[in-house]
Structure formats: C-alpha cells, structure tokens
Design a protein around this motif. Structure first.
Motif, PDB file in Angstrom:
ATOM      1  N   UNK A   5       0.631  -0.953  -0.126  1.00  0.00           N
ATOM      2  CA  UNK A   5       0.297  -0.300  -0.134  1.00  0.00           C
ATOM      3  C   UNK A   5       0.945   0.719  -0.054  1.00  0.00           C
ATOM      4  N   UNK A   6       2.257   1.286   0.769  1.00  0.00           N
ATOM      5  CA  UNK A   6       2.827   2.089   1.190  1.00  0.00           C
ATOM      6  C   UNK A   6       3.695   2.977  -0.203  1.00  0.00           C
ATOM      7  N   UNK A   7       3.154   1.279  -1.471  1.00  0.00           N
ATOM      8  CA  UNK A   7       4.502   0.637  -2.511  1.00  0.00           C
ATOM      9  C   UNK A   7       3.583   2.209  -3.414  1.00  0.00           C
ATOM     10  N   UNK A   8       2.180   1.866  -3.635  1.00  0.00           N
ATOM     11  CA  UNK A   8       1.244   2.006  -4.640  1.00  0.00           C
ATOM     12  C   UNK A   8       1.158   3.829  -4.282  1.00  0.00           C
ATOM     13  N   UNK A   9       0.950   4.124  -2.894  1.00  0.00           N
ATOM     14  CA  UNK A   9       0.486   5.161  -2.767  1.00  0.00           C
ATOM     15  C   UNK A   9       1.332   6.212  -2.857  1.00  0.00           C
TER      16      UNK A   9
ATOM     17  N   UNK B  21      10.144   0.207  -0.622  1.00  0.00           N
ATOM     18  CA  UNK B  21       9.050   0.352  -0.048  1.00  0.00           C
ATOM     19  C   UNK B  21       8.189  -0.296   1.494  1.00  0.00           C
ATOM     20  N   UNK B  22       9.493  -1.212   1.348  1.00  0.00           N
ATOM     21  CA  UNK B  22       9.883  -2.340   2.133  1.00  0.00           C
ATOM     22  C   UNK B  22       8.755  -3.737   1.926  1.00  0.00           C
ATOM     23  N   UNK B  23       8.700  -3.726   0.949  1.00  0.00           N
ATOM     24  CA  UNK B  23       7.981  -4.966   0.618  1.00  0.00           C
ATOM     25  C   UNK B  23       8.888  -6.499   1.083  1.00  0.00           C
ATOM     26  N   UNK B  24      10.002  -6.414  -0.103  1.00  0.00           N
ATOM     27  CA  UNK B  24      11.133  -7.379   1.007  1.00  0.00           C
ATOM     28  C   UNK B  24      11.111  -7.429   2.227  1.00  0.00           C
ATOM     29  N   UNK B  25      11.101  -6.634   2.817  1.00  0.00           N
ATOM     30  CA  UNK B  25      11.392  -6.743   4.832  1.00  0.00           C
ATOM     31  C   UNK B  25      10.310  -7.281   5.238  1.00  0.00           C
ATOM     32  N   UNK B  26       9.225  -6.410   4.262  1.00  0.00           N
ATOM     33  CA  UNK B  26       7.764  -6.629   5.090  1.00  0.00           C
ATOM     34  C   UNK B  26       7.763  -8.390   4.909  1.00  0.00           C
ATOM     35  N   UNK B  27       8.196  -9.443   3.917  1.00  0.00           N
ATOM     36  CA  UNK B  27       7.905 -10.482   4.066  1.00  0.00           C
ATOM     37  C   UNK B  27       8.686 -11.583   4.789  1.00  0.00           C
TER      38      UNK B  27
END
Length: 188
Positions: free
Chosen positions: A9-13, A48-54
């Motif tokens: 969501x952060x990445x998209x926004x 934006x943190x997607x890999x970190x989040x996974x």
C-alpha cells in the motif's frame, strides 16, 4: 493490515513500482521462518519495504533475530520508515558497499535486490554470508526493453553466482527469476 499489505500500500501510494514480487516475497518468508536462533538477515535495497515485510512476517513471532535493511535513496528510505516495524527490524540509509565494509560479522540470509551489492560488489555480498547462509537474488529473468548494458550486467551476476565455488546454487524461473545460493561450510 499486516506488514506485507501495508508495504505494498505504501509503495502504491508513493508511486514506487519496484517492490519485490509476491512470489519472491513468499520464498523470503519461508526461508526466514527456517532460520536458526539468533540469525542475522540482510536486505540490500529496502525500497518501500515489501521484501522487508515478507521477511519479518516469516520470522514472527520470533524476536531473537535481527533484520538489517539498506536503502541508498533517502527519499525511498523515508517511505519505508513510515512502516510499523517489529523491534528486530533496523532500516538504514546507506551505500550498500560501504555498509558491507563497515558491518561486523556475517549473515544467515541475504536478499540482494539493489545495484550495489548485486550488480556491483556481488563478491562482497557473498563474502558476508555465514557458512550455510542463503543468498537470494531476484530479477534474473530478462525483461523485454532492458537496455543491452543492463542485460549484460544481469547475465554477469548469473554467471558469477552459478560458477562460484563457495556456493551451492539453483536458478528458479519463479516470480521475476531468482538465483538462490547457499554458502558451503568449511571443509572438515
């Protein structure tokens, strides 16, 4: 909202279109879940943190690990920093190669997803793997429209990883294409 959904969501926004693909993320989460107690994880290229989040989702509910994630672009790093990260996640705004040179010790899981540490300085990233440590490199499947010089650099990464005697590697046509390498333990 979980960490993964929040990161996308952060990445998209924020118009960030280079987040790791969910197929890559699911693999990162599975590898993170299998890490030994006290493990250290390094992500090169926070975005934006997607890999970190996974990775963090794969580790939950554990707190005995550390995840260091490096982003060279301060504006992009600021996007990731707005996330509600577990205490074991540390975000750094740094040049990957300078970080690798300065950080003591090795890592049990490394996700190399940025120019520095993957295209440039790959040998330094591999050197930071602990014995039996796992390296994940994505974006290995060429995409139509890649400039010839970038395609050649990606092919150089592929050849270097698949020929590295320190690693046991496999190339997967999954997600954006991945190479996974495990560092061999010392002989004896």
């Amino acid at each position: 909202m979980n960490l993964v959904d929040a990161a996308y969501a952060r990445a998209t926004a924020n118009g960030f279109g280079q987040s790791c693909e969910p197929e890559v993320g699911r693999l990162l989460a599975a590898l993170a879940a299998a890490l030994p107690p006290g493990a250290r994880v390094l992500e090169i290229g926070t975005g934006a943190g997607a890999g970190t989040a996974w990775i963090a989702e794969g580790l939950r509910p554990r707190t005995d690990v550390t995840v260091d994630s490096i982003e060279a672009d301060p504006a992009v790093a600021a996007v990731a920093a707005t996330g509600d990260w577990p205490s074991f996640v540390r975000l750094h705004v740094a040049d990957a190669l300078e970080f690798l040179a300065a950080v003591p010790g090795g890592f049990d899981l490394v996700f190399a997803d940025a120019f520095g540490g993957k295209i440039e300085g790959l040998d330094r990233t591999v050197a930071k793997l602990n014995p039996r440590g796992t390296l994940v490199v994505d974006d290995m499947t060429p995409v139509e429209g890649w400039p010839d010089d970038f395609r050649a650099k990606q092919d150089g990464v592929r050849r270097a990883l698949l020929a590295d005697p320190e690693l046991v590697t496999v190339e997967l046509a999954h997600g954006s294409g991945m190479i996974i390498g495990v560092r061999r333990p010392p002989a004896g």
